[in-house]
Design a protein around this motif. Structure first.
Motif, PDB file in Angstrom:
ATOM      1  N   LEU A   1      38.044  48.537  47.209  1.00  0.00           N
ATOM      2  CA  LEU A   1      37.111  49.647  47.435  1.00  0.00           C
ATOM      3  C   LEU A   1      37.714  50.992  47.036  1.00  0.00           C
ATOM      4  O   LEU A   1      36.979  51.949  46.803  1.00  0.00           O
ATOM      5  N   HIS A   2      39.031  51.065  46.961  1.00  0.00           N
ATOM      6  CA  HIS A   2      39.698  52.349  46.707  1.00  0.00           C
ATOM      7  C   HIS A   2      40.512  52.358  45.417  1.00  0.00           C
ATOM      8  O   HIS A   2      40.919  53.436  44.967  1.00  0.00           O
ATOM      9  N   HIS A   3      40.783  51.185  44.848  1.00  0.00           N
ATOM     10  CA  HIS A   3      41.592  51.102  43.634  1.00  0.00           C
ATOM     11  C   HIS A   3      40.883  50.223  42.610  1.00  0.00           C
ATOM     12  O   HIS A   3      39.952  49.476  42.935  1.00  0.00           O
ATOM     13  N   ASP A   4      41.334  50.321  41.374  1.00  0.00           N
ATOM     14  CA  ASP A   4      40.791  49.485  40.320  1.00  0.00           C
ATOM     15  C   ASP A   4      41.060  48.006  40.633  1.00  0.00           C
ATOM     16  O   ASP A   4      42.175  47.634  41.013  1.00  0.00           O
ATOM     17  N   GLU A   5      40.012  47.191  40.466  1.00  0.00           N
ATOM     18  CA  GLU A   5      40.132  45.781  40.833  1.00  0.00           C
ATOM     19  C   GLU A   5      41.207  45.069  40.023  1.00  0.00           C
ATOM     20  O   GLU A   5      41.951  44.230  40.558  1.00  0.00           O
ATOM     21  N   GLN A   6      41.349  45.395  38.756  1.00  0.00           N
ATOM     22  CA  GLN A   6      42.358  44.745  37.929  1.00  0.00           C
ATOM     23  C   GLN A   6      43.770  45.109  38.379  1.00  0.00           C
ATOM     24  O   GLN A   6      44.687  44.279  38.319  1.00  0.00           O
ATOM     25  N   ALA A   7      43.935  46.365  38.866  1.00  0.00           N
ATOM     26  CA  ALA A   7      45.253  46.755  39.372  1.00  0.00           C
ATOM     27  C   ALA A   7      45.594  45.973  40.634  1.00  0.00           C
ATOM     28  O   ALA A   7      46.742  45.525  40.830  1.00  0.00           O
ATOM     29  N   VAL A   8      44.595  45.795  41.519  1.00  0.00           N
ATOM     30  CA  VAL A   8      44.827  45.024  42.743  1.00  0.00           C
ATOM     31  C   VAL A   8      45.148  43.568  42.395  1.00  0.00           C
ATOM     32  O   VAL A   8      46.070  42.960  42.974  1.00  0.00           O
ATOM     33  N   LEU A   9      44.420  42.996  41.446  1.00  0.00           N
ATOM     34  CA  LEU A   9      44.698  41.623  41.026  1.00  0.00           C
ATOM     35  C   LEU A   9      46.102  41.496  40.443  1.00  0.00           C
ATOM     36  O   LEU A   9      46.814  40.515  40.715  1.00  0.00           O
ATOM     37  N   ALA A  10      46.511  42.489  39.652  1.00  0.00           N
ATOM     38  CA  ALA A  10      47.860  42.455  39.077  1.00  0.00           C
ATOM     39  C   ALA A  10      48.922  42.510  40.167  1.00  0.00           C
ATOM     40  O   ALA A  10      49.946  41.801  40.105  1.00  0.00           O
ATOM     41  N   ALA A  11      48.679  43.345  41.209  1.00  0.00           N
ATOM     42  CA  ALA A  11      49.638  43.434  42.320  1.00  0.00           C
ATOM     43  C   ALA A  11      49.713  42.118  43.086  1.00  0.00           C
ATOM     44  O   ALA A  11      50.798  41.672  43.492  1.00  0.00           O
ATOM     45  N   VAL A  12      48.560  41.477  43.300  1.00  0.00           N
ATOM     46  CA  VAL A  12      48.543  40.197  44.006  1.00  0.00           C
ATOM     47  C   VAL A  12      49.275  39.131  43.200  1.00  0.00           C
ATOM     48  O   VAL A  12      50.079  38.354  43.748  1.00  0.00           O
ATOM     49  N   GLU A  13      49.021  39.071  41.883  1.00  0.00           N
ATOM     50  CA  GLU A  13      49.680  38.075  41.060  1.00  0.00           C
ATOM     51  C   GLU A  13      51.190  38.298  41.031  1.00  0.00           C
ATOM     52  O   GLU A  13      51.982  37.332  41.082  1.00  0.00           O
ATOM     53  N   THR A  14      51.626  39.574  40.986  1.00  0.00           N
ATOM     54  CA  THR A  14      53.064  39.873  40.999  1.00  0.00           C
ATOM     55  C   THR A  14      53.702  39.424  42.306  1.00  0.00           C
ATOM     56  O   THR A  14      54.799  38.839  42.325  1.00  0.00           O
ATOM     57  N   SER A  15      53.009  39.681  43.421  1.00  0.00           N
ATOM     58  CA  SER A  15      53.543  39.273  44.727  1.00  0.00           C
ATOM     59  C   SER A  15      53.605  37.762  44.858  1.00  0.00           C
ATOM     60  O   SER A  15      54.561  37.204  45.423  1.00  0.00           O
ATOM     61  N   LEU A  16      52.591  37.066  44.337  1.00  0.00           N
ATOM     62  CA  LEU A  16      52.602  35.603  44.403  1.00  0.00           C
ATOM     63  C   LEU A  16      53.735  35.030  43.557  1.00  0.00           C
ATOM     64  O   LEU A  16      54.415  34.082  43.967  1.00  0.00           O
ATOM     65  N   ASP A  17      53.941  35.609  42.384  1.00  0.00           N
ATOM     66  CA  ASP A  17      55.018  35.119  41.526  1.00  0.00           C
ATOM     67  C   ASP A  17      56.390  35.375  42.149  1.00  0.00           C
ATOM     68  O   ASP A  17      57.334  34.593  41.941  1.00  0.00           O
TER      69      ASP A  17
END
Length: 514
Positions: free
Chosen positions: A437-453
């Motif tokens: 709701l506050h950030h670009d969805e692709q940036a949030v997805l990139a952060a999630v993928e980085t944390s999972l990796d």
């Protein structure tokens, strides 16, 4: 009554050979008065009296003629057919055939046309159109294989009256928004807009047909006409010959485009092929009236066409109330709306290929339109999981079985599977989703993928990575210690050392008298 050969002999003997009437009568065996009559009339062939025979219809002729006069004053759809009139005559005692009634009707029509000095329906006047003067439009129904399924299509046909260049585009429905979209595409394909458009009295353009050429034109259709700056002209009811060019184009396209039946994966692919095929046919078809092909004459007509303005915003607007489950319904399909508009009225703008929901003077969401003409199921439901994030803040438990959340991106699904295994994981997952709701969805997805990796699927780590991405900072590089600083012996925990330190402190206090 003498025959033609005898009359020829009498005339030749009398007029050429100057033979007397007495001699001609003697040779032919005809009375002298008969010979004189035929010579006096100067006829080259004999005329026979018209045969008059009685008919079973004679006692009903006056009644039938009266009925036909009455039926002629009614509208076409309200008139009785000849079959019905024949049945009514039979009920009055007529025992003749339907063919006798039909013959009487044909004779009655011919005599009426002669009396009124009018022409029959099969009589026409050739028309000539100047460059850029007019185009003609009509709908037809045809079939194609779409995604392996035989599909009935509503096909929009446009044709320039001078060059005869044409455009064909297929739709699933014959509605206002499809009509507007067809004009938007056709004017682009044809390269401009003529001065007039010729239509029949279709319901998407004419609300009511009045006497003569007077029409109550639909408001949205009128708005499109005003946008493109051409004059709309409507034919007389049931008078398709008044736009004969497009009627012929509909017939010709059956074997040019639809036989054999085209097959494509989507309707978009079919329309792309139709546009290319139409332009190819321009180069193959001779104009007929002017030298060259349709493409040659179109190139000469194009400078006379008005360049098209930006496409007309061709939507049809409906007022809908959003359900408590954040859905609006259109044509048996439900579409999600942001949760803040639940139980409130919104404006639904229906386009040919999409639906736009507007409220409070702004667009709140948009969906690809689903058109399903089957009525044997429960319809479709189109969710956007982002619309339900506000509800999740209050009801995080709905995350496990919520229907909209089955459409998460793959990274969110992996994170959800890990977080829901631990206590409070649903609340943490909701807080991570709220970042969208506050950030670009692709940036949030990139952060999630980085944390999972990295093997650290936590909110804190995801926030840390997201802030670095948003601030444009790269990840902190791994610190590699030099060989000289490495520990040879790992320190060991020894609680007893802490107790010995306490004893030293207590002895020092006693010595100082504290």
């Amino acid at each position: 009554m003498i025959d033609v050969a005898t009359l020829n002999v009498i005339r030749r003997w009398a007029l050429r050979d100057q033979m007397s009437i007495r001699e001609i009568s003697r040779r032919t065996g005809l009375a002298r008065n008969t010979v004189k009559k035929h010579l006096r009339s100067e006829e080259s062939e004999p005329k026979y009296p018209r045969r008059v025979s009685s008919s079973k219809l004679d006692p009903y002729a006056e009644k039938l003629a009266t009925w036909l006069v009455i039926e002629a004053t009614k509208s076409r759809k309200q008139r009785r057919t000849l079959r019905q009139i024949h049945t009514d005559l039979v009920s009055l005692g007529f025992d003749g055939s339907y063919g006798r009634v039909a013959a009487f009707y044909r004779k009655w029509c011919a005599e009426r046309q002669e009396a009124l000095k009018t022409a029959g329906r099969g009589t026409f006047i050739p028309l000539v159109f100047g460059p850029g003067e007019a185009f003609q439009f009509d709908w037809s129904e045809d079939w194609a294989m779409i995604a392996g399924e035989r599909t009935k299509l509503q096909v929009a046909h446009f044709k320039l009256s001078h060059s005869r260049a044409f455009s064909v585009r297929a739709y699933l429905l014959q509605t206002h928004e499809m009509l507007f979209d067809a004009h938007n595409h056709a004017f682009g394909v044809l390269g401009g807009i003529p001065k007039r458009g010729i239509y029949d009295n279709m319901k998407t353009a004419v609300d009511k047909v009045r006497s003569g050429k007077d029409r109550d034109v639909n408001a949205r259709f009128n708005a499109m006409v005003n946008h493109y700056l051409f004059e709309a002209e409507f034919c007389n009811p049931a008078s398709g010959w008044e736009k004969g060019q497009i009627e012929k184009n509909v017939r010709d396209s059956r074997h040019r485009l639809w036989q054999p039946m085209p097959a494509f994966g989507t309707l978009i692919e079919l329309n792309e092929w139709l546009e290319m095929r139409c332009k190819a046919l321009w180069k193959e078809i001779l104009h007929g009236k002017l030298p060259g092909t349709v493409a040659d004459v179109w190139a000469q007509e194009k400078p006379f066409l008005m360049p098209p303005p930006p496409a007309f915003d061709g939507f049809v607007e409906h007022t809908k109330r959003v359900s408590p489950t954040c859905l609006v319904t259109h044509e048996r399909t439900r579409y999600s709306v942001p949760a803040s508009f639940a139980n409130r009225p919104v404006s639904l703008r229906v386009y040919a290929d999409r639906l736009v929901v507007a409220a409070e003077g702004r667009v709140v969401c948009e969906h690809t339109r689903i058109i399903d003409r089957r009525h044997d199921g429960a319809g479709h439901t189109i969710y956007d999981w982002r619309h339900y994030l506000a509800v999740l803040q209050r009801k995080p438990g709905a995350l496990r079985n919520g229907a909209p959340f089955t459409e998460f991106p793959a990274a969110f699904k992996r994170l959800q599977a890990l977080l829901l295994k631990k206590a409070g994981g649903d609340r943490e997952m909701v807080e991570i989703l709220a970042l969208v709701l506050h950030h670009d969805e692709q940036a949030v997805l990139a952060a999630v993928e980085t944390s999972l990796d990295a093997g650290v699927p936590t909110k804190t780590h995801i926030l840390n990575v997201l802030h670095r991405l948003v601030d444009g900072k790269t990840a902190v590089p791994e610190v590699i210690a030099p060989q000289a600083l490495r520990l040879a012996t790992e320190p060991q925990a020894n609680v007893g050392r802490y107790d010995s330190l306490r004893e030293v402190d207590e002895n020092q206090e006693l010595r100082h008298g504290t």
